[in-house]
Design an enzyme around this catalytic site. Structure first.
Site, PDB file in Angstrom:
ATOM      1  N   TYR A 176       0.825  -1.206   0.000  1.00  0.00           N
ATOM      2  CA  TYR A 176       0.000   0.000   0.000  1.00  0.00           C
ATOM      3  C   TYR A 176       0.861   1.259   0.000  1.00  0.00           C
ATOM      4  O   TYR A 176       0.745   2.095  -0.885  1.00  0.00           O
ATOM      5  CB  TYR A 176      -0.909  -0.021   1.220  1.00  0.00           C
ATOM      6  CG  TYR A 176      -1.880   1.140   1.306  1.00  0.00           C
ATOM      7  CD1 TYR A 176      -3.028   1.170   0.518  1.00  0.00           C
ATOM      8  CD2 TYR A 176      -1.665   2.196   2.190  1.00  0.00           C
ATOM      9  CE1 TYR A 176      -3.932   2.226   0.613  1.00  0.00           C
ATOM     10  CE2 TYR A 176      -2.562   3.247   2.289  1.00  0.00           C
ATOM     11  CZ  TYR A 176      -3.693   3.257   1.510  1.00  0.00           C
ATOM     12  OH  TYR A 176      -4.585   4.305   1.603  1.00  0.00           O
ATOM     13  N   VAL A 218      -9.784   1.718  12.717  1.00  0.00           N
ATOM     14  CA  VAL A 218      -9.995   1.853  14.161  1.00  0.00           C
ATOM     15  C   VAL A 218     -11.316   2.540  14.508  1.00  0.00           C
ATOM     16  O   VAL A 218     -12.016   2.099  15.427  1.00  0.00           O
ATOM     17  CB  VAL A 218      -8.772   2.540  14.817  1.00  0.00           C
ATOM     18  CG1 VAL A 218      -8.597   3.997  14.403  1.00  0.00           C
ATOM     19  CG2 VAL A 218      -8.838   2.403  16.317  1.00  0.00           C
TER      20      VAL A 218
HETATM   21  N1  NAD Z   1     -10.125   6.699   4.357  1.00  0.00           N
HETATM   22  C1  NAD Z   1      -8.889   7.022   4.708  1.00  0.00           C
HETATM   23  O1  NAD Z   1      -8.605   7.226   5.890  1.00  0.00           O
HETATM   24  C2  NAD Z   1      -7.835   7.201   3.662  1.00  0.00           C
HETATM   25  C3  NAD Z   1      -6.597   7.696   4.053  1.00  0.00           C
HETATM   26  C4  NAD Z   1      -5.606   7.882   3.096  1.00  0.00           C
HETATM   27  C5  NAD Z   1      -5.859   7.617   1.759  1.00  0.00           C
HETATM   28  N2  NAD Z   1      -7.085   7.142   1.410  1.00  0.00           N
HETATM   29  C6  NAD Z   1      -7.302   6.834   0.002  1.00  0.00           C
HETATM   30  O2  NAD Z   1      -8.580   7.291  -0.415  1.00  0.00           O
HETATM   31  C7  NAD Z   1      -9.139   6.363  -1.346  1.00  0.00           C
HETATM   32  C8  NAD Z   1     -10.500   5.916  -0.889  1.00  0.00           C
HETATM   33  O3  NAD Z   1     -10.414   5.342   0.396  1.00  0.00           O
HETATM   34  P1  NAD Z   1     -11.710   4.815   1.173  1.00  0.00           P
HETATM   35  O4  NAD Z   1     -11.465   5.007   2.611  1.00  0.00           O
HETATM   36  O5  NAD Z   1     -12.928   5.374   0.554  1.00  0.00           O
HETATM   37  O6  NAD Z   1     -11.593   3.252   0.870  1.00  0.00           O
HETATM   38  P2  NAD Z   1     -12.672   2.200   0.390  1.00  0.00           P
HETATM   39  O7  NAD Z   1     -12.028   0.869   0.505  1.00  0.00           O
HETATM   40  O8  NAD Z   1     -13.985   2.413   1.064  1.00  0.00           O
HETATM   41  O9  NAD Z   1     -12.873   2.582  -1.146  1.00  0.00           O
HETATM   42  C9  NAD Z   1     -12.027   2.152  -2.164  1.00  0.00           C
HETATM   43  C10 NAD Z   1     -12.878   1.815  -3.389  1.00  0.00           C
HETATM   44  O10 NAD Z   1     -12.024   1.389  -4.460  1.00  0.00           O
HETATM   45  C11 NAD Z   1     -12.575   0.207  -5.037  1.00  0.00           C
HETATM   46  N3  NAD Z   1     -11.475  -0.550  -5.637  1.00  0.00           N
HETATM   47  C12 NAD Z   1     -10.450  -1.167  -5.025  1.00  0.00           C
HETATM   48  N4  NAD Z   1      -9.636  -1.741  -5.914  1.00  0.00           N
HETATM   49  C13 NAD Z   1     -10.148  -1.469  -7.140  1.00  0.00           C
HETATM   50  C14 NAD Z   1      -9.768  -1.799  -8.472  1.00  0.00           C
HETATM   51  N5  NAD Z   1      -8.668  -2.531  -8.722  1.00  0.00           N
HETATM   52  N6  NAD Z   1     -10.539  -1.349  -9.480  1.00  0.00           N
HETATM   53  C15 NAD Z   1     -11.664  -0.636  -9.250  1.00  0.00           C
HETATM   54  N7  NAD Z   1     -12.081  -0.300  -8.022  1.00  0.00           N
HETATM   55  C16 NAD Z   1     -11.326  -0.711  -6.969  1.00  0.00           C
HETATM   56  C17 NAD Z   1     -13.242  -0.506  -3.875  1.00  0.00           C
HETATM   57  O11 NAD Z   1     -14.200  -1.462  -4.282  1.00  0.00           O
HETATM   58  C18 NAD Z   1     -13.864   0.667  -3.124  1.00  0.00           C
HETATM   59  O12 NAD Z   1     -15.127   0.999  -3.619  1.00  0.00           O
HETATM   60  C19 NAD Z   1      -8.129   5.231  -1.489  1.00  0.00           C
HETATM   61  O13 NAD Z   1      -7.323   5.503  -2.612  1.00  0.00           O
HETATM   62  C20 NAD Z   1      -7.290   5.339  -0.240  1.00  0.00           C
HETATM   63  O14 NAD Z   1      -5.980   4.858  -0.434  1.00  0.00           O
HETATM   64  C21 NAD Z   1      -8.075   6.922   2.323  1.00  0.00           C
HETATM   65  O1  UDX Z   2      -9.458  -2.341  16.330  1.00  0.00           O
HETATM   66  C1  UDX Z   2      -8.456  -1.611  16.143  1.00  0.00           C
HETATM   67  C2  UDX Z   2      -7.971  -1.237  14.867  1.00  0.00           C
HETATM   68  C3  UDX Z   2      -6.854  -0.444  14.789  1.00  0.00           C
HETATM   69  N1  UDX Z   2      -6.240   0.012  15.913  1.00  0.00           N
HETATM   70  C4  UDX Z   2      -5.075   0.920  15.839  1.00  0.00           C
HETATM   71  O2  UDX Z   2      -5.542   2.136  15.313  1.00  0.00           O
HETATM   72  C5  UDX Z   2      -4.546   2.767  14.560  1.00  0.00           C
HETATM   73  C6  UDX Z   2      -5.125   3.141  13.202  1.00  0.00           C
HETATM   74  O3  UDX Z   2      -5.347   1.962  12.459  1.00  0.00           O
HETATM   75  P1  UDX Z   2      -6.252   1.923  11.155  1.00  0.00           P
HETATM   76  O4  UDX Z   2      -6.320   0.511  10.739  1.00  0.00           O
HETATM   77  O5  UDX Z   2      -7.532   2.633  11.411  1.00  0.00           O
HETATM   78  O6  UDX Z   2      -5.491   2.802  10.100  1.00  0.00           O
HETATM   79  P2  UDX Z   2      -3.963   3.176   9.847  1.00  0.00           P
HETATM   80  O7  UDX Z   2      -3.769   4.554  10.343  1.00  0.00           O
HETATM   81  O8  UDX Z   2      -3.032   2.156  10.387  1.00  0.00           O
HETATM   82  O9  UDX Z   2      -3.875   3.093   8.286  1.00  0.00           O
HETATM   83  C7  UDX Z   2      -4.698   3.922   7.496  1.00  0.00           C
HETATM   84  O10 UDX Z   2      -3.992   5.073   7.289  1.00  0.00           O
HETATM   85  C8  UDX Z   2      -4.314   5.948   6.267  1.00  0.00           C
HETATM   86  C9  UDX Z   2      -4.874   5.312   5.032  1.00  0.00           C
HETATM   87  O11 UDX Z   2      -4.097   5.391   3.926  1.00  0.00           O
HETATM   88  C10 UDX Z   2      -5.528   4.020   5.192  1.00  0.00           C
HETATM   89  O12 UDX Z   2      -6.885   4.261   5.424  1.00  0.00           O
HETATM   90  C11 UDX Z   2      -4.979   3.152   6.237  1.00  0.00           C
HETATM   91  O13 UDX Z   2      -3.812   2.600   5.749  1.00  0.00           O
HETATM   92  C12 UDX Z   2      -3.378   1.800  14.486  1.00  0.00           C
HETATM   93  O14 UDX Z   2      -2.408   2.200  15.425  1.00  0.00           O
HETATM   94  C13 UDX Z   2      -3.965   0.468  14.902  1.00  0.00           C
HETATM   95  O15 UDX Z   2      -3.022  -0.321  15.611  1.00  0.00           O
HETATM   96  C14 UDX Z   2      -6.718  -0.339  17.158  1.00  0.00           C
HETATM   97  O16 UDX Z   2      -6.171   0.060  18.199  1.00  0.00           O
HETATM   98  N2  UDX Z   2      -7.800  -1.146  17.244  1.00  0.00           N
END
Ligand code: NAD
Ligand code: UDX
EC number: 4.1.1.35
Length: 346
Positions: A176, A218
């Protein structure tokens, strides 16, 4: 021409962007902006689609393979004349005529991106290449949702965009975080080599309604656990920190970045920083004071601290988050209670 908001590593772009379709300026052609959202059936993507669809000048095309997303998230738009939903995997080429591409497709929860790491890398690398190829062919502007994970387990705190990160290239998270780093590289290479108009958002942890109940991240874990009356599972040591941004603020930041003049990368996140123990205490207090908080084993390479420096977003996009964690959590609780069928007690 777009200004590079990055990191002292500035590059002069001489090549003009490819010309958009001549139909764009034709007198009798519909004047709508055609916008592609990859991953639009996911959590952030579907909220972005809601916001884009509010503008009657926008036509929105979503492509998604439904790995972590769902048609349910888009059900209010299915059948709408300005909306189209295509089942498609971004690792395959796509031929559509669009003006803007929001490229979100990629599983974001560590549980899901580690489930099939090779596919996660393909999605980040081949998927981003395909979307850049599309942007080049049709002259579209493309925004990549990169991540705070490009900073790895950061040795600089808070993280600003000039920090190059501390990433384990062979670790279980690297499909990732290295995948997103290559995706950023590809964006800048297409920008410098082909004049593509690019935007890069480095998103920090985002939460809100519509996260999968069993997403594994989380905030969704703690809320689902509190609503079900189960112990909140804090992964050891619990002192690790994250900074949580409510999804409406995130969508606002992404649209400002797309519409603005700066390539980024730009951090978009909420600088309010919490330990996971503090988050658990807050969820317990707000949602279910009766639940226990327990310590469970962590996963490898978990970043120990994370907090965005959002000076650039403030200065270049006029953006800063509005919703504090204590105000956002109850909004998410309502959605989780509805989906889990557990009403509030009083
Ligand atoms: N939510 C966060 O905290 C967070 C943080 C940092 C970056 N991002 C980025 O934002 C974007 C969206 O995140 P999210 O939280 O909505 O995640 P999510 O998993 O809910 O959404 C991702 C979407 O992409 C689709 N997808 C995955 N692989 C695919 C593929 N090969 N082809 C077509 N569709 C595909 C999934 O089905 C899903 O609908 C991602 O690129 C993620 O890396 C999210
Ligand atoms: O049940 C849980 C799940 C997670 N955690 C902790 O919560 C923290 C956050 O974990 P998450 O799984 O929510 O997400 P992370 O911050 O590790 O990664 C996220 O960061 C940014 C994005 O790119 C992605 O959405 C994801 O990789 C970690 O320290 C993890 O150890 C808990 O303490 N309990």
């Amino acid at each position: 021409m777009a200004k590079e908001a990055s990191n002292g590593n500035s590059h002069v772009t001489t090549k003009p962007p490819p010309t958009p379709s001549p139909l764009r300026n034709a007198k009798f052609f519909q004047a709508n902006m055609r916008i592609l959202v990859t991953g639009g059936a996911g959590f952030i993507g579907s909220h972005l689609v809601d916001r884009l669809m509010e503008n009657e000048k926008n036509e929105v095309i979503v492509v998604d393979n439904y790995f972590t997303g769902s048609k349910d998230n888009l059900k209010k738009w299915i059948g709408h004349p300005r909306f189209e939903l295509i089942r498609h995997d971004v690792t395959e080429t796509l031929l559509v005529e669009v003006d803007q591409i929001y490229h979100l497709a990629c599983p974001a929860s560590p549980i899901f991106y580690k489930y099939n790491p090779v596919k996660t890398i393909k999605t980040n690398v081949i998927g981003t290449l395909n979307m850049l190829g599309l942007a080049k062919r049709v002259g579209a502007r493309i925004l990549l949702t990169s991540t705070s994970e490009v900073y790895g387990d950061p040795l600089v705190h808070p993280q600003d965009e000039s920090y190059w990160g501390n990433v384990n290239p062979i670790g279980v998270r690297s499909c990732y975080d290295e995948g997103k780093r290559v995706a950023e590289t590809l964006m800048f290479d297409y920008h410098r080599q082909h004049g593509i108009e690019i935007r890069i958002a480095r998103i920090f942890n985002t939460y809100g309604p519509r996260m999968n109940i069993d997403d594994g991240r989380v905030v969704s874990n703690f809320i689902a656990q509190a609503v079900r009356g189960e112990p909140l599972t804090v992964q050891a040591p619990g002192t690790q920190t994250r900074s949580f941004c409510y999804v409406s603020d995130m969508v606002d930041g992404l649209i400002r970045l797309m519409e603005g003049e700066n390539t980024g990368p730009i951090n978009i996140g909420n600088p309010g920083e919490f330990t996971m123990l503090e988050l658990a205490e807050t969820v317990k207090e707000l949602i279910n004071p009766d639940v226990e908080i327990i310590s469970v084993e962590n996963t490898p390479d978990d970043p120990r601290q994370r907090k965005p420096d959002i000076t650039k977003a403030k200065e270049l996009l006029g953006w800063e988050p509005k919703i504090k964690l204590r105000d956002g959590l109850p909004l998410m609780e309502d959605d989780f209670r509805t989906r889990l069928g557990v009403p509030r007690k009083n």
